[in-house]
Motif scaffolding. Structure first.
Motif, short mmCIF file in Angstrom:
data_model
loop_
_atom_site.label_atom_id
_atom_site.label_comp_id
_atom_site.label_asym_id
_atom_site.label_seq_id
_atom_site.Cartn_x
_atom_site.Cartn_y
_atom_site.Cartn_z
N GLU A 55 0.92 -1.30 0.06
CA GLU A 55 0.09 0.05 0.05
C GLU A 55 0.74 1.13 0.01
OE1 GLU A 55 -2.54 -0.68 3.45
OE2 GLU A 55 -4.15 -1.78 2.20
N ARG A 81 1.15 3.80 -3.19
CA ARG A 81 0.60 5.08 -2.91
C ARG A 81 -0.90 4.93 -2.64
NH1 ARG A 81 5.77 8.51 -3.16
NH2 ARG A 81 7.04 6.68 -3.47
N VAL A 82 -1.27 3.77 -2.74
CA VAL A 82 -2.79 3.53 -2.33
C VAL A 82 -3.05 4.12 -1.14
CG1 VAL A 82 -4.77 1.92 -1.98
CG2 VAL A 82 -2.76 1.44 -3.43
N GLU A 88 -2.36 6.81 0.59
CA GLU A 88 -2.77 8.26 0.48
C GLU A 88 -4.11 8.39 0.35
OE1 GLU A 88 -0.61 12.38 -0.23
OE2 GLU A 88 0.58 10.46 -0.33
N VAL A 89 -4.71 7.69 -0.71
CA VAL A 89 -6.08 7.66 -1.12
C VAL A 89 -7.11 7.04 0.36
CG1 VAL A 89 -7.84 6.64 -2.67
CG2 VAL A 89 -5.33 7.11 -3.24
N ILE A 90 -6.32 5.94 0.73
CA ILE A 90 -7.34 5.31 1.93
C ILE A 90 -7.33 6.19 3.06
CG2 ILE A 90 -7.69 3.49 3.26
CD1 ILE A 90 -6.62 1.71 0.92
N ILE A 91 -6.13 6.79 3.46
CA ILE A 91 -6.12 7.64 4.59
C ILE A 91 -6.69 8.90 4.60
CG2 ILE A 91 -4.38 8.88 6.00
CD1 ILE A 91 -4.26 5.86 6.30
N SER A 92 -7.11 9.19 3.28
CA SER A 92 -7.94 10.38 3.10
C SER A 92 -9.48 10.08 3.65
CB SER A 92 -7.84 11.04 1.89
OG SER A 92 -8.49 10.39 0.74
N SER A 93 -9.74 8.91 3.72
CA SER A 93 -11.17 8.38 3.94
C SER A 93 -11.37 7.75 5.42
CB SER A 93 -11.46 7.38 2.94
OG SER A 93 -11.42 7.67 1.46
N VAL A 94 -10.07 6.91 5.64
CA VAL A 94 -10.02 6.30 7.07
C VAL A 94 -9.14 6.73 7.90
CG1 VAL A 94 -11.37 4.37 6.06
CG2 VAL A 94 -8.78 4.05 6.57
N LYS A 95 -9.05 6.52 9.44
CA LYS A 95 -7.81 6.78 10.02
C LYS A 95 -6.76 5.67 10.00
CE LYS A 95 -9.72 9.52 13.79
NZ LYS A 95 -10.95 9.13 14.30
N LEU A 113 -7.06 1.32 9.15
CA LEU A 113 -6.50 0.57 8.19
C LEU A 113 -5.70 -0.39 8.64
CD1 LEU A 113 -5.97 0.41 4.93
CD2 LEU A 113 -3.93 2.10 5.39
N LEU A 169 3.36 7.57 5.55
CA LEU A 169 3.46 8.90 4.59
C LEU A 169 4.81 9.18 4.40
CD1 LEU A 169 0.45 10.64 6.23
CD2 LEU A 169 0.31 9.56 4.10
#
Lengths: 254, 441
Positions: free
Chosen positions: B203, B207-208, B210-217, B221, B422
């Motif tokens: 992940e 760089r997935v 970054e996408v996911i962390i903008s939706s969940v904590k 994850l 990150l």
């Protein structure tokens, strides 16, 4: 729409953002400009609540940023990321559900966007089987699928060929017309200049300039023009008085 | 909570749907049985598979001529020449060993070109002592019949007395269960733990994240991934246990009604002295022992053992995988993980070695008890002890420590994880990681 107030973000060793304040108006296209390492990504991560600022605050429609805003923001990161071994359709649904969409809704909207992006028939393909440009399209769909009020696009046109860059640009403008506020982040000014209503310029962790595109153009006029000339070498004379500031010569045309 | 469930689902389904999961589920038991079976078979049939060793005996005492029994791949022949002559001719004789027995029976020497194996020396020693003993007893005037009677071996049956009554102790079965479950826990902690690590790296690299962390904590994850992969492991174990229970029940009904002792193998069993091979031997001599083992499985509380196993697997896994996730978040690719892997694998390897060589023989010693209390060692050490019986308070305390250890480790790991995922292109050092831990948000 977004009020960024006195944001400070410190990393070990250096300060990524130093007392940055920016106002972004509802329904406008906003350009966040600056060279690499200026602090753009740090600021975007704060708006997306990926990281939190050391001090300062971000308000969205007057409210302090919180969990409820996550589903209202769409974020296309500079470094695009998809699961390589996952099927595209499944992946789009997964990201949409993480943004709070129901599976059925996500499916219906994905169908619509797949047609629009001319990628119908890719639903069961794996990301690793696609070209980079195709992956970008998929990523774009996953960014806009939940119909965010605020779209944050970090270097959105890199990796696209001119045809698809145009396609994406038109989609973005259409979303803007429907009411979405857009933030472009880029280090290539010319790529967004024509699109932006207002901009902010970051350099070395500081905001050095912001305002309406039109005003900035007018206020920063110095009456200096770049003139490009093709032909034999010019020599200033009494009848033709001028000074040559830069005299780069290029052989074989422009 | 809803989002963490989505992540668990994805992690679980994307792995269970893979072909490799199905292959693993059915192949691993076959491989496991194959490896143990082959090992046991080789031990049991050493005479066939081992290399023949010839021993030329120069017997100056006259006590051993033609009395040493061939066996264990050792063949004795007796010299008529002098020791000096034999020694001089040995290099060209083609024999493996030259055994010199002086008249005094002290200072017996074994010559060979290559180093003699410890097992061979032991076998020859036993044989010599045996013959010498018999010879001495005969000299002392004890007749052969008497001697055979006196030599009759006595076997010990281990029985346990508890408050609820007495029962077969089934030491060998306890050995086998302890050994196998400790081994399984060790392997699965490493296998599933590194799956978590690879997932995190995947992940991060793609760089997935970054996408996911903008939706969940980040914590959601991380936990979603750990729980999802843990459930994969659990599914696999439940399938394995079900499969093996079905198989062993089938085998049980087959062998319980068909228990004819096989004398040859019984005889071989007596020669086995080391515990490692004893276990293998218990497993490998199905003809006469399988029925007994099947019966004795009834005396071991199967459900209790399985529940303990699943508990220690699950929490041991979650404890370790939190650390694996931490490592995954700190690096940019898999090759960089090596510097961080040693501190993780060291306690595991250490516990496994101590467990197989010490805990299994001394399940109630204070070292064993301590090892089964410390969260990082308890999953393996405790599973080694459980078949021998563990006091309830120790089990409860160990379980409590493990859960607390898991909570603490996860808290520490998640603080580092949220920063690490990150961070790109920065070479993570231990110092750097400590700094990440201290970041506020």
């Amino acid at each position: 729409m977004i009020s960024i107030r006195n944001i400070v973000k410190q990393y070990s060793g250096h300060r990524a953002l130093d007392d940055v304040s920016i106002e972004i108006e509802q329904g406008k296209v906003f350009g966040l400009l600056g060279p690499n390492g200026a602090g753009k990504t740090s600021l975007i991560r704060i708006i997306n609540q990926i990281t939190a600022p050391d001090s300062g605050e971000v308000l969205m429609n007057g409210q302090k940023l919180g969990q409820e805003h996550i589903s209202r923001i769409g974020y296309l990161p500079e470094e695009r990321g998809l699961y390589k071994k996952m099927e595209i359709g499944e992946q789009i649904l997964y990201f949409a559900q993480l943004k709070g969409l129901s599976k059925a809704d996500a499916r219906a909207r994905a169908k619509y966007w797949f047609e629009k992006m001319e990628i119908t028939g890719w639903w069961n393909k794996k990301v690793e089987d696609l070209s980079k440009g195709m992956q970008q399209k998929v990523q774009f769909v996953s960014t806009v699928l939940h119909e965010p009020e605020l779209l944050i696009l970090d270097e959105p046109f890199t990796g696209f060929d001119p045809v698809n860059a145009e396609l994406i640009k038109n989609e973005i403008l259409e979303l803007n017309k429907k009411g979405a506020t857009i933030i472009f982040s880029t280090h290539r000014m010319e790529s967004v200049e024509e699109l932006c209503d207002s901009i902010a310029l970051l350099n070395l962790s500081h905001k050095i300039l912001d305002g309406k595109m039109k005003d900035i153009r007018n206020n920063n006029r110095t009456g200096t023009y770049i003139l490009k000339y093709e032909g034999a070498a010019l020599v200033p004379s009494a009848t033709q008085p001028f000074t040559i500031v830069s005299d780069n010569e290029f052989d074989g045309g422009r | 909570m809803n989002k963490i469930w989505l992540i668990i689902q994805r992690e679980y389904l994307s792995r269970v749907k893979k072909k490799s999961f199905l292959v693993m589920t059915f192949l691993v038991p076959v491989l496991f049985i194959g490896v143990f079976g082959l090992g046991g078979y080789l031990v049991a049939n050493q005479n066939e598979f081992g290399d023949k060793k010839t021993v030329q005996v120069v017997d100056e005492s006259g006590m051993f001529a033609n009395k040493l029994r061939n066996g264990n791949n050792i063949e004795y022949s007796y010299s008529t020449q002098s020791y000096a002559a034999e020694k001089a001719a040995f290099a060209k004789s083609g024999r493996t060993y030259l055994l010199h027995i002086p008249a005094s029976l002290t200072d017996v020497q074994l010559y060979s070109e290559k180093k003699a194996s410890a097992l061979t020396i032991q076998n020859i020693e036993t044989e010599l002592s045996d013959v010498a003993q018999t010879s001495r007893l005969l000299t002392a005037g004890i007749d052969t019949a008497m001697l055979t009677k006196a030599r009759k071996p006595i076997s010990v049956e281990a029985r346990q007395i508890t408050e609820t009554g007495e029962k077969d102790a089934q030491t060998y079965v306890a050995y086998a269960i302890g050994f196998i479950s400790a081994m399984l826990i060790y392997m699965s902690l490493l296998i599933y733990g590194s799956q978590v690590m690879r997932g995190v790296i995947e992940e991060k690299v793609s760089r997935v994240v970054e996408v996911i962390i903008s939706s969940v904590k980040p914590f959601q994850l991380m936990m979603g991934k750990i729980i999802g992969i843990g459930l994969v492991g659990l599914t696999q174990f439940v399938l394995w246990i079900t499969l093996s229970l079905i198989l062993s029940t089938a085998a049980g009904t087959l062998f319980v009604h068909n228990t004819q002792p096989a004398p040859v193998q019984m005889a071989q069993m007596h020669g086995v002295t080391t515990p490692g091979t004893a276990i293998a031997a218990t497993g490998q001599a199905p003809d006469n022992n399988m029925g007994k083992i099947m019966q004795s499985l009834d005396s071991i509380p199967v459900t209790y053992t399985i529940c303990c196993f699943l508990f220690y697997f699950l929490f041991g896994y979650m404890l370790y995988s939190a650390v694996f996730a931490l490592v995954g978040s700190a690096v940019d690719n898999e090759t960089e993980t090596q510097q961080f892997m040693l501190p993780i694998t060291l306690p595991l390897v250490f516990t496994l070695i101590i467990s197989m060589n010490f805990v299994i023989h001394n399940p109630d010693s204070s070292l064993s008890v301590w090892l089964s209390m410390i969260p990082f060692t308890s999953p393996i050490a405790m599973m080694m002890r459980i078949p021998f019986g563990v006091p309830a308070w120790q089990l409860a305390l160990s379980a409590l420590f493990l859960v607390l250890g898991f909570l603490l480790t996860t808290w520490v790991a998640s603080r580092i994880y949220r920063v690490g995922i990150l961070m790109y292109g920065k070479k993570a050092s231990y110092k750097e990681i400590v700094k990440w831990f201290r970041y506020n948000e």
